[in-house]
Motif scaffolding. Structure first.
Motif, short mmCIF file in Angstrom:
data_model
loop_
_atom_site.label_atom_id
_atom_site.label_comp_id
_atom_site.label_asym_id
_atom_site.label_seq_id
_atom_site.Cartn_x
_atom_site.Cartn_y
_atom_site.Cartn_z
N THR A 181 3.31 76.42 -23.50
CA THR A 181 2.71 77.51 -22.72
C THR A 181 3.64 78.11 -21.70
N SER A 182 4.79 77.48 -21.47
CA SER A 182 5.79 78.08 -20.58
C SER A 182 7.15 77.58 -21.01
N GLY A 183 8.17 77.87 -20.23
CA GLY A 183 9.52 77.49 -20.62
C GLY A 183 9.85 76.04 -20.40
N THR A 184 8.99 75.28 -19.74
CA THR A 184 9.27 73.87 -19.50
C THR A 184 8.68 73.01 -20.59
N GLN A 185 9.33 71.89 -20.88
CA GLN A 185 8.92 71.08 -22.01
C GLN A 185 7.59 70.38 -21.79
N ASP A 186 7.15 70.19 -20.54
CA ASP A 186 5.89 69.51 -20.29
C ASP A 186 4.69 70.44 -20.34
N SER A 187 4.94 71.73 -20.44
CA SER A 187 3.85 72.69 -20.42
C SER A 187 3.31 72.90 -21.83
N LEU A 188 2.56 71.92 -22.30
CA LEU A 188 1.96 71.99 -23.62
C LEU A 188 0.49 72.33 -23.51
N SER A 189 -0.04 72.91 -24.56
CA SER A 189 -1.47 73.21 -24.58
C SER A 189 -2.27 71.92 -24.50
N ALA A 190 -3.45 72.00 -23.89
CA ALA A 190 -4.28 70.80 -23.75
C ALA A 190 -4.72 70.27 -25.11
N ASP A 191 -5.01 71.17 -26.03
CA ASP A 191 -5.45 70.78 -27.36
C ASP A 191 -4.35 71.05 -28.39
N PRO A 192 -4.23 70.20 -29.38
CA PRO A 192 -3.20 70.42 -30.41
C PRO A 192 -3.57 71.55 -31.35
N ILE A 193 -2.56 72.13 -31.96
CA ILE A 193 -2.80 73.08 -33.05
C ILE A 193 -3.33 72.30 -34.25
N VAL A 194 -2.57 71.31 -34.65
CA VAL A 194 -2.99 70.35 -35.68
C VAL A 194 -2.43 68.99 -35.27
N THR A 195 -3.07 67.92 -35.68
CA THR A 195 -2.55 66.58 -35.43
C THR A 195 -2.05 65.99 -36.74
N THR A 196 -1.42 64.83 -36.64
CA THR A 196 -0.93 64.17 -37.85
C THR A 196 -2.08 63.80 -38.79
N LYS A 197 -3.29 63.71 -38.26
CA LYS A 197 -4.45 63.45 -39.11
C LYS A 197 -4.76 64.62 -40.03
N ASP A 198 -4.22 65.80 -39.66
CA ASP A 198 -4.43 66.99 -40.48
C ASP A 198 -3.31 67.21 -41.49
N PHE A 199 -2.33 66.30 -41.54
CA PHE A 199 -1.22 66.43 -42.48
C PHE A 199 -1.66 65.94 -43.86
N ALA A 200 -1.24 66.65 -44.88
CA ALA A 200 -1.55 66.23 -46.25
C ALA A 200 -0.46 65.33 -46.82
N SER A 201 0.80 65.65 -46.52
CA SER A 201 1.91 64.86 -47.06
C SER A 201 3.17 65.15 -46.25
N ILE A 202 4.12 64.21 -46.31
CA ILE A 202 5.41 64.38 -45.65
C ILE A 202 6.50 63.74 -46.52
N SER A 203 7.74 64.16 -46.30
CA SER A 203 8.89 63.53 -46.94
C SER A 203 10.03 63.50 -45.93
N LEU A 204 10.97 62.58 -46.12
CA LEU A 204 12.07 62.40 -45.17
C LEU A 204 13.40 62.68 -45.85
N ASP A 205 14.19 63.56 -45.25
CA ASP A 205 15.54 63.87 -45.72
C ASP A 205 16.52 63.63 -44.58
N SER A 206 17.80 63.48 -44.92
CA SER A 206 18.82 63.29 -43.89
C SER A 206 20.16 63.84 -44.37
N PHE A 207 21.02 64.19 -43.40
CA PHE A 207 22.37 64.64 -43.72
C PHE A 207 23.25 64.37 -42.51
N LEU A 208 24.56 64.34 -42.72
CA LEU A 208 25.51 64.05 -41.66
C LEU A 208 25.89 65.36 -40.95
N SER A 209 25.69 65.39 -39.64
CA SER A 209 26.02 66.58 -38.86
C SER A 209 27.53 66.70 -38.70
N GLU A 210 28.09 67.84 -39.10
CA GLU A 210 29.52 68.07 -38.93
C GLU A 210 29.87 68.24 -37.45
#
Length: 274
Positions: A34-63
């Motif tokens: 809600t503002s430029g600071t990282q602690d200024s989050l909305s009181a309610d979530p847009i979606v939570t992890t309970k609303d996730f259907a699936s996830i996958s994990l990828d990785s790569f080496l940062s140059e």
């Protein structure tokens, strides 16, 4: 086509790492910033992890840093796709934040409406693997909770629909597991709510044919057909009444007569050793 969609979403989120804690405690999920600071989050979530259907994990080496960069790519469930699409549209040109364990993990800049429910969470550090496993567990727990809720809703409808003369049969051979609380390997209820409902109704039918002789319950039935229940269900209930008689003999329970005039048992108050 699916790969292209994921890449498009990943690019549109342009994820960057953001550390720090948020107060008060918030469920794991995506939030408006809600503002430029990282602690200024909305009181309610847009979606939570309970609303996730699936996830996958990828990785790569940062140059740039020489560190492993991890990305969790996922999709919200069908019920949350429109919510996610509207939220990302409202956030075009702004940041949104993903919170896990009360910490803002990343704050991507949203460049476009995301209509298909996809998202990505990126950052450096081995803790991303642990976070991935935690989100997987959140998704699984929600699947189990939803499955249990649906199973018991259907069981309540079943109870309301069963007549006094309906034939009663469980969906699998009658056993302790068939009426257990859930599958101990998967956590799912499966057909157990249905079976428990059928079982309790069958017990009530059988109780009408109980009598008492020499302080023992006697079941005055020869087969399940006499009360229109499956034979395996009848044998299981007959075994239950045998157990009741053992508990009565041991003094743990006593036989009572209900207000409807049927016989049942209730625990006997036990003396406490001082």
């Amino acid at each position: 086509m699916r790969t292209f969609t994921v890449l498009l979403v990943t690019a549109s989120l342009a994820l960057t790492s953001l550390g720090g804690s948020s107060e008060p405690y918030r469920p794991n999920g995506w939030y408006y910033i809600t503002s430029g600071t990282q602690d200024s989050l909305s009181a309610d979530p847009i979606v939570t992890t309970k609303d996730f259907a699936s996830i996958s994990l990828d990785s790569f080496l940062s140059e740039r840093t020489g560190e492993m960069v991890y990305q969790i790519a996922g999709r919200v469930n069908d019920q949350s796709i429109e919510i996610w699409a509207d939220a990302t549209e409202q956030s075009i040109g702004k940041h949104i934040g993903f919170v896990c364990n009360n910490k803002v993990v990343c704050n991507p800049l949203v460049n476009a409406r995301i209509p298909n429910g996809y998202f990505a969470i990126s950052g450096e550090g081995p803790e991303f693997k642990a976070m991935y496993r935690q989100i997987q567990e959140d998704i699984k727990n929600e699947e189990i909770a939803s499955e249990h809720k649906k199973a018991w809703e259907e069981a309540r409808k079943l109870r309301a629909s069963i007549t006094d003369t309906a034939f009663l049969k469980t969906k699998r051979p009658m056993s302790d597991d068939a009426i257990g609380p859930y599958n101990y390997h998967t956590g799912l209820n499966e057909d157990r709510a249905y079976n428990q409902t059928v079982y309790t109704i069958a017990i009530d039918r059988a109780k009408k044919f109980l009598s008492v002789k020499n302080d023992q319950l006697v079941l005055n039935l020869k087969s399940g057909a006499e009360i229109n229940i499956a034979e395996d269900l009848f044998q299981y209930i007959a075994g239950l009444f045998d157990d009741w008689n053992k508990w009565v003999e041991e003094g743990k329970f006593k036989i009572i007569q209900t207000k409807e005039g049927y016989y049942d048992i209730e625990p006997t108050p036990q003396k406490r050793n001082n």
